[in-house]
Design a protein around this motif. Structure first.
Motif, short mmCIF file in Angstrom:
data_model
loop_
_atom_site.label_atom_id
_atom_site.label_comp_id
_atom_site.label_asym_id
_atom_site.label_seq_id
_atom_site.Cartn_x
_atom_site.Cartn_y
_atom_site.Cartn_z
N ASN A 209 -6.69 25.19 55.25
CA ASN A 209 -7.88 25.54 56.49
C ASN A 209 -8.71 25.02 57.08
O ASN A 209 -9.94 24.85 56.32
CB ASN A 209 -7.52 26.75 56.80
CG ASN A 209 -8.23 27.69 57.58
OD1 ASN A 209 -7.40 27.23 59.08
ND2 ASN A 209 -9.42 28.68 57.93
N ASP A 215 -4.90 20.79 60.35
CA ASP A 215 -4.56 21.22 61.80
C ASP A 215 -4.28 20.28 62.44
O ASP A 215 -2.81 21.22 63.39
CB ASP A 215 -5.98 21.36 62.43
CG ASP A 215 -6.65 23.03 60.90
OD1 ASP A 215 -5.74 23.28 60.35
OD2 ASP A 215 -7.64 22.72 61.57
N GLU A 216 -4.14 19.60 62.88
CA GLU A 216 -3.74 18.44 64.28
C GLU A 216 -2.13 17.56 63.65
O GLU A 216 -1.07 17.96 64.69
CB GLU A 216 -4.77 17.44 64.61
CG GLU A 216 -5.82 17.46 64.75
CD GLU A 216 -6.44 16.08 65.06
OE1 GLU A 216 -6.29 15.32 64.24
OE2 GLU A 216 -7.91 16.46 64.84
N THR A 218 0.12 19.79 61.52
CA THR A 218 0.54 20.50 62.07
C THR A 218 0.90 21.66 63.68
O THR A 218 1.94 22.60 63.89
CB THR A 218 -0.02 22.07 61.41
OG1 THR A 218 -1.14 22.45 61.33
CG2 THR A 218 0.10 21.74 59.24
N SER A 252 -4.35 29.81 58.14
CA SER A 252 -4.66 29.18 59.07
C SER A 252 -2.68 29.73 58.98
O SER A 252 -2.32 28.79 60.06
CB SER A 252 -4.53 28.27 57.86
OG SER A 252 -3.96 27.97 56.28
N LYS A 255 -0.88 31.04 62.03
CA LYS A 255 -0.42 30.62 63.13
C LYS A 255 1.04 29.78 62.94
O LYS A 255 1.33 28.84 64.42
CB LYS A 255 -1.56 28.89 63.52
CG LYS A 255 -2.86 30.08 63.99
CD LYS A 255 -4.47 28.79 63.55
CE LYS A 255 -5.38 29.10 63.88
NZ LYS A 255 -6.01 28.84 63.73
#
Length: 574
Positions: A209, A215-216, A218, A252, A255
């Protein structure tokens, strides 16, 4: 694995002079002869060493788990701290014994006995005979934890054989389940039997997370996941959390539209080792038969973006189709396709003056990914300014565009004020597109775009550091020309020489791929004065006395005392 050492038992190894005891962090003295543990680890570490501070909690966890199982194990801390206050503060967190800080001679003797050249270092031995089981204790504790006990060569061999057997007989259940858990969880908290994944393609996505690249990735994977579901592909994704606490994981996971191994489950750590995780993001692809098809398809997804779904399940035939599409896309690339997005058709100069992208068309343009907070970026900037001015003197068809990763406007403005070129505004949507297009994983980075709008180099920084302004226009043809020139110059250089930076052995002139110069600590290629025995390289210009400066990028951590350098997972004597 270290060779056996039967030169006396624990008392012979740890006692020094008249001292026959160790200490606890409470100050209690413990007679060495009273230690009943059959397996003892000597932990060479120091509070100033970042890799040591990262490893110590892992060792504490393993130590406490071994103790809770009633197994015979002890650890002895051998400090490399520079003062007693630092030693006390660091040792206060440790549940084991230590060589007294006051016994510097004893600590230095152990350093010499076990030839400790870098820390953290963990030597594990038989307390009765002094036989060294392994000097790779850091690796085995990190990889296997308590399972490696008693850390003998036989146990490590057994673990490796078990891992091989597990891979040979791999199933979805063996990869994702345990003897006490046969389910995964959904973001809604539902328990989903692992058996429901049998016969499907399964992607194992390692997540952390708040880590930008993950993050980008996923976010893109989620769209591909939904598309594959929409067209009826039997595909599921399972998140493997590397977060240390449940709140970070939950933040995380909410989402994500797929499943996960419960946070904190030991299987997450095992899978890091099992799939030899070396980078993030990573997406392992498991086939319908439960066997591993690909250890990481994250690069493919990052390269092709949302279109990657068309290549699923990434067979050779499907990959060829994706490659052809990518080739056609690259061939159609122009400077406008990179730098123009709707009304955003300009870059900025000083005082925010807008410069139309059309004025850059037909020039060689370097995209300079950098930031003020980045030490290597600040160190590289004066070199880039110097070479930029040299190129501009002879070539008006050249420009640089600064693409900032700064976190606030004042930092951007301050850093940009030292640059004689152009930039994208700090809060500009084109920046993320460019970072993804050129897979920018680290800064500073330079991408060279030729006059036609085609990419001529994705590593112009290395070329600039090696050849300076002569690297312009950064094409393969120019680099070949420079290589021939270097080869001609090399004919006049001595084949061997001695240098004050490496007085132990002669340095031999030899051809090299890219390397790091141990003199100026900048990159080099083509030719080096090298000592193979010591893995030591010098640029010809450094070896021949043309350059004596030291670069800022390779300096030791400011936390390390004089004479040490911290790199990766170890701090070594320089």
């Amino acid at each position: 694995m270290a060779a056996a050492n039967t030169d006396g038992g624990l008392g012979t190894i740890l006692a020094a002079g008249e001292r026959d005891f160790l200490v606890r962090n409470s100050g209690e003295q413990v007679k060495i002869s009273s230690i009943e543990a059959s397996t003892v680890a000597l932990y060479f570490s120091a509070s100033w060493c970042p890799p040591c501070r990262r490893f110590t909690p892992k060792l504490i966890k393993a130590y406490e788990e071994i103790a809770s199982q009633g197994k015979s194990f002890e650890v002895v801390f051998v400090s490399g701290d520079q003062d007693e206050e630092s030693f006390n503060g660091y040792f206060a967190k440790m549940p084991w014994l230590a060589v007294p800080f006051s016994d510097s001679e004893g600590r230095e003797g152990l350093d010499g006995r076990f030839k400790v050249s870098g820390i953290p270092h963990l030597v594990i031995l038989d307390a009765k005979t002094g036989e060294v089981y392994t000097e790779d204790g850091i690796e085995f504790v990190s990889e296997y934890g308590v399972e490696a006990y008693p850390f003998t060569p036989e146990r490590i061999k057994e673990l490796k054989e078990l891992e091989k057997a597990a891979k040979d007989n791999q199933t979805v259940q063996s990869v994702l389940g345990t003897s006490t858990r046969d389910y995964l969880i959904s973001s809604k908290g539902d328990k989903v039997p692992i058996s429901e994944l049998q016969g499907k393609y399964v992607g194992l996505c390692f997540v952390v997370n708040g880590y930008g690249p993950v993050d980008e990735f996923t976010a893109v994977l989620a769209k591909i996941y939904e598309k594959l579901k929409e067209v009826g592909e039997q595909f599921e994704v399972v998140a493997i959390s590397l977060d240390n606490d449940e709140s970070s994981f939950n933040e995380s996971f909410t989402k994500m539209p797929w499943l996960a191994i419960p946070q904190g489950d030991k299987m997450c750590e095992k899978l890091v080792r099992y799939f030899e995780l070396s980078a993030l993001p990573t997406l392992v692809l498991i086939g319908p038969d439960g066997k591993t098809m690909k250890n990481n398809v994250a690069d493919l997804i990052e390269e092709h973006g949302l279109e990657a779904w068309e290549g699923f399940p990434f067979s050779a035939e499907k990959l060829e189709i994706l490659a052809e599409k990518a080739k056609a896309k690259a061939a159609a690339q122009t400077l406008e396709s990179l730098l123009v997005s709707g009304d955003l058709n300009y870059v900025i100069g000083k005082d925010g003056a807008k410069v139309p992208v059309s004025e850059l068309v037909g020039k060689t343009v370097l995209l300079y990914f950098s930031a003020k907070w980045c030490g290597p970026c600040r160190a590289f900037l004066p070199t880039l300014v110097k070479e930029y001015n040299k190129i501009k003197e002879k070539n008006s068809d050249f420009e640089i565009v600064f693409i900032s990763s700064d976190r606030d406007q004042s930092s951007f403005d301050e850093f940009f004020s030292d640059m004689p070129w152009l930039a994208l505004p700090l809060e500009d949507e084109r920046k993320e597109f460019l970072k993804k297009t050129f897979k920018i994983r680290g800064i500073p980075s330079l991408v060279a775009i030729g006059p036609t709008g085609q990419t001529v180099s994705k590593d112009a920084k290395a070329q600039l550091m090696i050849h300076g302004a002569d690297a312009f226009p950064f094409t393969d043809e120019r680099l070949e020309e420079l290589q021939k020139k270097l080869d001609e110059m090399a004919k006049g250089w001595p084949e061997k020489l001695k240098h004050k930076l490496h007085e132990e052995h002669e340095l031999v002139l030899m051809r090299r791929d890219t390397y790091g110069c141990d003199g100026c600590e900048e990159m080099g290629s083509a030719w080096s004065y090298r000592c193979d025995e010591c893995d030591f390289d010098l640029h010809p210009k450094c070896a021949l006395g043309e350059e004596e400066k030291k670069g800022e990028e390779g300096k030791a951590s400011e936390e390390a005392p004089a004479g040490y350098v911290c790199e990766g997972g170890v701090c070594r004597k320089a």
